[in-house]
Design an enzyme around this catalytic site. Sequence first.
Site, PDB file in Angstrom:
ATOM      1  N   GLU A   1      -1.339  -0.125  -8.757  1.00 32.74           N
ATOM      2  CA  GLU A   1      -2.737   0.492  -8.848  1.00 32.74           C
ATOM      3  C   GLU A   1      -4.064   1.212  -8.368  1.00 32.74           C
ATOM      4  OE1 GLU A   1      -3.795  -3.389  -6.440  1.00 32.74           O
ATOM      5  OE2 GLU A   1      -6.268  -3.299  -6.704  1.00 32.74           O
TER       6      GLU A   1
ATOM      7  N   LYS B   1     -12.786  -7.727  -7.995  1.00 34.72           N
ATOM      8  CA  LYS B   1     -13.774  -8.305  -7.066  1.00 34.72           C
ATOM      9  C   LYS B   1     -14.888  -8.773  -7.080  1.00 34.72           C
ATOM     10  CE  LYS B   1      -9.928  -5.357  -3.701  1.00 34.72           C
ATOM     11  NZ  LYS B   1     -10.127  -3.863  -3.561  1.00 34.72           N
TER      12      LYS B   1
ATOM     13  N   ASP C   1      -8.824  -0.992 -10.176  1.00 35.07           N
ATOM     14  CA  ASP C   1      -9.567  -1.227  -8.476  1.00 35.07           C
ATOM     15  C   ASP C   1     -11.181  -0.662  -8.769  1.00 35.07           C
ATOM     16  OD1 ASP C   1     -10.959  -2.557  -6.364  1.00 35.07           O
ATOM     17  OD2 ASP C   1      -8.667  -2.132  -5.377  1.00 35.07           O
TER      18      ASP C   1
ATOM     19  N   LYS D   1       1.327  -0.758  -0.161  1.00 39.80           N
ATOM     20  CA  LYS D   1      -0.276  -0.016   0.171  1.00 39.80           C
ATOM     21  C   LYS D   1       0.447   1.217  -0.399  1.00 39.80           C
ATOM     22  CE  LYS D   1      -4.301  -1.911   0.030  1.00 39.80           C
ATOM     23  NZ  LYS D   1      -5.065  -2.409  -0.323  1.00 39.80           N
TER      24      LYS D   1
ATOM     25  N   ASP E   1      -0.363   0.361  -3.999  1.00 36.54           N
ATOM     26  CA  ASP E   1      -1.470   0.004  -4.860  1.00 36.54           C
ATOM     27  C   ASP E   1      -2.101   0.949  -3.707  1.00 36.54           C
ATOM     28  OD1 ASP E   1      -4.337   0.059  -4.374  1.00 36.54           O
ATOM     29  OD2 ASP E   1      -5.027  -1.611  -3.285  1.00 36.54           O
TER      30      ASP E   1
HETATM   31  O1  OSB Z   1      -7.982  -2.550  -2.513  1.00 37.35           O
HETATM   32  O2  OSB Z   1      -6.997  -4.252  -2.981  1.00 37.35           O
HETATM   33  C1  OSB Z   1      -7.559  -3.184  -1.862  1.00 37.35           C
HETATM   34  C2  OSB Z   1      -8.533  -4.319   1.274  1.00 37.35           C
HETATM   35  C3  OSB Z   1      -9.519  -3.567   1.848  1.00 37.35           C
HETATM   36  C4  OSB Z   1     -10.204  -2.687   1.100  1.00 37.35           C
HETATM   37  C5  OSB Z   1      -9.277  -2.573  -0.098  1.00 37.35           C
HETATM   38  C6  OSB Z   1      -7.651  -3.745  -0.434  1.00 37.35           C
HETATM   39  C7  OSB Z   1      -8.103  -4.030   0.198  1.00 37.35           C
HETATM   40  C8  OSB Z   1      -6.648  -5.410   0.183  1.00 37.35           C
HETATM   41  C9  OSB Z   1      -6.550  -5.852   0.982  1.00 37.35           C
HETATM   42  O3  OSB Z   1      -5.391  -4.731  -0.770  1.00 37.35           O
HETATM   43  C10 OSB Z   1      -6.506  -7.411  -0.501  1.00 37.35           C
HETATM   44  C11 OSB Z   1      -6.696  -8.625   0.751  1.00 37.35           C
HETATM   45  O4  OSB Z   1      -5.743  -9.084   0.858  1.00 37.35           O
HETATM   46  O5  OSB Z   1      -7.715  -8.972   0.709  1.00 37.35           O
HETATM   47 MG    MG Z   2      -7.214  -1.668  -4.337  1.00 37.56          MG
END
Ligand code: OSB
Ligand code: MG
Length: 389
Positions: free
Chosen positions: A216, A265, A241, A164, A189
């Site tokens: 991302e 997702k 995303d 992140k 991300d």
């Molecule tokens: O942006 O992918 C994301 C978790 C909570 C909200 C947004 C995100 C995420 C993750 C975790 O990156 C991904 C996971 O391991 O489930």
């Molecule tokens: Mg993401």
Amino acid sequence: MRIESIALAKVRLRLVHEFQTSSHRKDHLDHILVRLTDADGTVGWGEIASPSDPYYCAETVDTAWLVATRYLAPSVLDTEAATPGELEDSWRRIRGHEFAKAGFSIAAWSLWTAQQGVPLARALGGTREEVVAGVSLGIERTIDDLLVQVQAQVDAGYQRIKLKIAPGWDLDPVAAVRSAFPDHDVHVDANGAYGSDDETFSHLRRLDDFHLTMIEQPFAPRDFTSHARLQAVMGTPVCLDESVVTVDDLHTMLALKAGRIVNIKVSRVGGLSAARRLHDIAQEDGIPVWCGGMHEFGIGRAANVALSSLPGFVLPSDVSASSKYFRRDIIDPPITADHGVVRVPTSPGLGVHVDCGWMDAHTLESIELDVNHPNGRDTTPTERSEPWQ
Ligand code: OSB
Ligand code: MG
């Protein structure tokens, strides 16, 4: 199938390691588990993996509970459907609330595939027996703390690391991870944390030096044009995303060249049928996809693993083992990874067993709706051991 009863349980699990994104920090999750029971007694489980607060998307656990109890449950109760798609049609007129819908969609697919005696992955069109998982690591207090986390996941066998980032936490941590792990698949991300001014563009372009697999969602969800402008001047592929919720969003991304990779997702797009549709469109256009996660418990995680087995999921997905998140998952056995590879369940339906005792012990609130109680009756366990373990 004809849904005879619907049980909803708000379940709290503590994370083994707290997680910070560009917007907030969390140490536990409250997800809503959905159990649909058919007239013939077949059961299907789903999970509403909404965050508690409206920082990733507009939904929260509270809005999901409201929409699930007031709109989704009544729309599926006593409804006859030949396929999961037909059951999903029963809530077609409800706008938005994709996370809430996704929980019901997963439950519908689980129930139907259990009834048909086929594994969920195969019913969706999955072709892989195993999927490559990556880990997503939050923002840490120091770069040394981050390196400890990355090392732990590399030691656990994961080959792909997602970091992140946020303004003030980007070039330095990425440079440190890249120099310690020169050959790993690393990506970043931002969860939409950057503004789209010229200075930010030149700053983000410096990430090109670290040969990342992708960046991302640097900009806000609706800001397709800034993503397109960045992609035009950046070598690192941009992945969307939050921006891609509907099929139209994907068409917009493709038309504007707002990125080269899509994170699909299940929760964000409203369920498994929608996720598969996005996969099919991306595949036709030659766009690689991977499956993102929302720190799902075992039920949502199993659905993500099944989805990741489709042929267009060519990049590692956020479907790491249960142990990365929870001391003990609500499914038994938990999801495991071997050298970062997760096996796709082969038994009928979702292919996992829900540990109802463990789940009850962590249930904050639950309700059951059936034809005799169409408005629901409170089924919250009175003897709850310790919802914080
Ligand atoms: O942006 O992918 C994301 C978790 C909570 C909200 C947004 C995100 C995420 C993750 C975790 O990156 C991904 C996971 O391991 O489930
Ligand atoms: Mg993401």
